[in-house]
Design a protein around this motif. Sequence first.
Motif, PDB file in Angstrom:
ATOM      1  N   PRO A  81     -20.358  97.015 -31.417  1.00  0.00           N
ATOM      2  CA  PRO A  81     -20.177  98.341 -32.015  1.00  0.00           C
ATOM      3  C   PRO A  81     -19.425  98.314 -33.341  1.00  0.00           C
ATOM      4  O   PRO A  81     -19.671  99.149 -34.221  1.00  0.00           O
ATOM      5  N   ALA A  82     -18.506  97.356 -33.504  1.00  0.00           N
ATOM      6  CA  ALA A  82     -17.738  97.270 -34.745  1.00  0.00           C
ATOM      7  C   ALA A  82     -18.592  96.857 -35.935  1.00  0.00           C
ATOM      8  O   ALA A  82     -18.154  96.972 -37.082  1.00  0.00           O
ATOM      9  N   ALA A  83     -19.813  96.383 -35.661  1.00  0.00           N
ATOM     10  CA  ALA A  83     -20.704  95.945 -36.737  1.00  0.00           C
ATOM     11  C   ALA A  83     -21.700  97.020 -37.142  1.00  0.00           C
ATOM     12  O   ALA A  83     -22.590  96.755 -37.958  1.00  0.00           O
ATOM     13  N   THR A  84     -21.570  98.211 -36.608  1.00  0.00           N
ATOM     14  CA  THR A  84     -22.603  99.235 -36.807  1.00  0.00           C
ATOM     15  C   THR A  84     -22.219 100.307 -37.828  1.00  0.00           C
ATOM     16  O   THR A  84     -22.901 101.324 -37.931  1.00  0.00           O
ATOM     17  N   HIS A  85     -21.141 100.080 -38.574  1.00  0.00           N
ATOM     18  CA  HIS A  85     -20.675 101.107 -39.508  1.00  0.00           C
ATOM     19  C   HIS A  85     -21.046 100.810 -40.957  1.00  0.00           C
ATOM     20  O   HIS A  85     -20.562 101.480 -41.867  1.00  0.00           O
ATOM     21  N   ASN A 136     -18.035  90.901 -45.114  1.00  0.00           N
ATOM     22  CA  ASN A 136     -18.008  91.713 -43.899  1.00  0.00           C
ATOM     23  C   ASN A 136     -19.256  92.576 -43.779  1.00  0.00           C
ATOM     24  O   ASN A 136     -19.761  92.802 -42.673  1.00  0.00           O
ATOM     25  N   ILE A 137     -19.760  93.074 -44.905  1.00  0.00           N
ATOM     26  CA  ILE A 137     -21.024  93.821 -44.885  1.00  0.00           C
ATOM     27  C   ILE A 137     -22.150  92.905 -44.398  1.00  0.00           C
ATOM     28  O   ILE A 137     -22.956  93.280 -43.520  1.00  0.00           O
ATOM     29  N   TYR A 138     -22.215  91.695 -44.948  1.00  0.00           N
ATOM     30  CA  TYR A 138     -23.267  90.760 -44.544  1.00  0.00           C
ATOM     31  C   TYR A 138     -23.110  90.323 -43.090  1.00  0.00           C
ATOM     32  O   TYR A 138     -24.101  90.179 -42.356  1.00  0.00           O
ATOM     33  N   ALA A 139     -21.870  90.114 -42.645  1.00  0.00           N
ATOM     34  CA  ALA A 139     -21.652  89.736 -41.243  1.00  0.00           C
ATOM     35  C   ALA A 139     -22.111  90.845 -40.301  1.00  0.00           C
ATOM     36  O   ALA A 139     -22.694  90.577 -39.240  1.00  0.00           O
ATOM     37  N   ASP A 140     -21.846  92.090 -40.678  1.00  0.00           N
ATOM     38  CA  ASP A 140     -22.311  93.214 -39.863  1.00  0.00           C
ATOM     39  C   ASP A 140     -23.836  93.239 -39.786  1.00  0.00           C
ATOM     40  O   ASP A 140     -24.426  93.430 -38.717  1.00  0.00           O
ATOM     41  N   LEU A 141     -24.481  93.067 -40.940  1.00  0.00           N
ATOM     42  CA  LEU A 141     -25.947  93.084 -40.952  1.00  0.00           C
ATOM     43  C   LEU A 141     -26.522  91.931 -40.138  1.00  0.00           C
ATOM     44  O   LEU A 141     -27.516  92.101 -39.418  1.00  0.00           O
ATOM     45  N   ALA A 142     -25.893  90.760 -40.250  1.00  0.00           N
ATOM     46  CA  ALA A 142     -26.360  89.616 -39.462  1.00  0.00           C
ATOM     47  C   ALA A 142     -26.256  89.898 -37.972  1.00  0.00           C
ATOM     48  O   ALA A 142     -27.164  89.554 -37.196  1.00  0.00           O
TER      49      ALA A 142
END
Length: 385
Positions: free
Chosen positions: A345-349, A325-331
């Motif tokens: 927005p859900a990927a910005t935390h 999930n960390i990597y998916a957010d960064l991607a």
Amino acid sequence: MTKLKWGMIGGGEGSQIGPAHRLGAGLDGLFELTAGALDADAKKGRAYARRLEIAPDRAYGDWREMLAGESAREDRIDLVTVATPNSTHFEITRAFLEQGFDVLCEKPMTMTVEEGEEIVALAEKSGRICAVNYGYSGYPLVRHMRAMVARGDLGQVRLVKAEFAHGFHADAADADNPRVRWRYDPAQAGVSAVMADCGIHALHMACFVTGQEVTSLSADFASCIERRTLEDDGMVSFRMTGGAVGRLWTSAVAVGRMHGLNIQVFGEKGGLRWAQEWPNQLYWTPLNETTRTLERGGPGLSPEADRASRVTIGHAEGMPLAFANIYADLAEVITARKEGRAPDPAATHTPRAIDGLNSMAAVYAAVESAGNGSRWTEVRPPSRR
């Protein structure tokens, strides 16, 4: 969709953390492991990189060679993960940020507050991502806790209780084991042992879930195995920006405790509790009502939790998926920047450099407090006061 190019420094064969990063980064097909300097032994690192199907010209002997090689390429990597010993994080992260690379650094981001300040300033100046791998923030129900607090389900948060206690360093006969000894050696570990290793995970979790930062703390450290210079157990009381008070216990000598990362949050309208060893259940007790068990993957969870949930309800979901999930957010953030759009927005935390800085400031404050009779001590780094 074209995969993003990913490079890794450290995390080679036999590494404790390397496989979790490779599983997490590869799970969604968003990243391709393209380059690596995987071992302090250049020959071993290159050989392992080849077994991971990294091209020979991108299987580097050390991070400096990798920085020079990738900087000169038109198809340079989009993200580099720094998974080397703690004392090298600052130098490597700084060097890659200066050359315009996005970075995911293992914790602790730096060994000192001053180094943390420099990384934060550099990330802001360069416009590059400097993420810090507080990977447990990737669990779906941790994200649901954060969402519940943010939307006011608990009302005003009054109290946070966080723990990260294990017993794997409890055997005094193991004190000279090189895999254990370095953690209690100030020359290699810095000013703190278990607080800097485990305690900051619990402290970050408290901040992540509540949306508050720690302002001051009072710490009591112990070296339960006498020959240790640094602490193997710590108790910390802390106060937060939104008025919450906190209690933190971290230990490496708690025989019988395995992973031991737990968090409880108590507010005006109810309380929550979650444990990393049982990540599929979140216990929610509304004020004056019975406790409810919220199941990962079940109905009625927040969009943040749903986005992070990857396997069907009732099946185990562990650390590599939280890392994913960390990597998916960064991607998502990197791809959005490439495409000139706003990210989900859900990927910005994802934890960033400021979280790494705040964590190191808390470690130094705890060391100072413990050395001064548990005196209450300012936590916020100089640039944040």
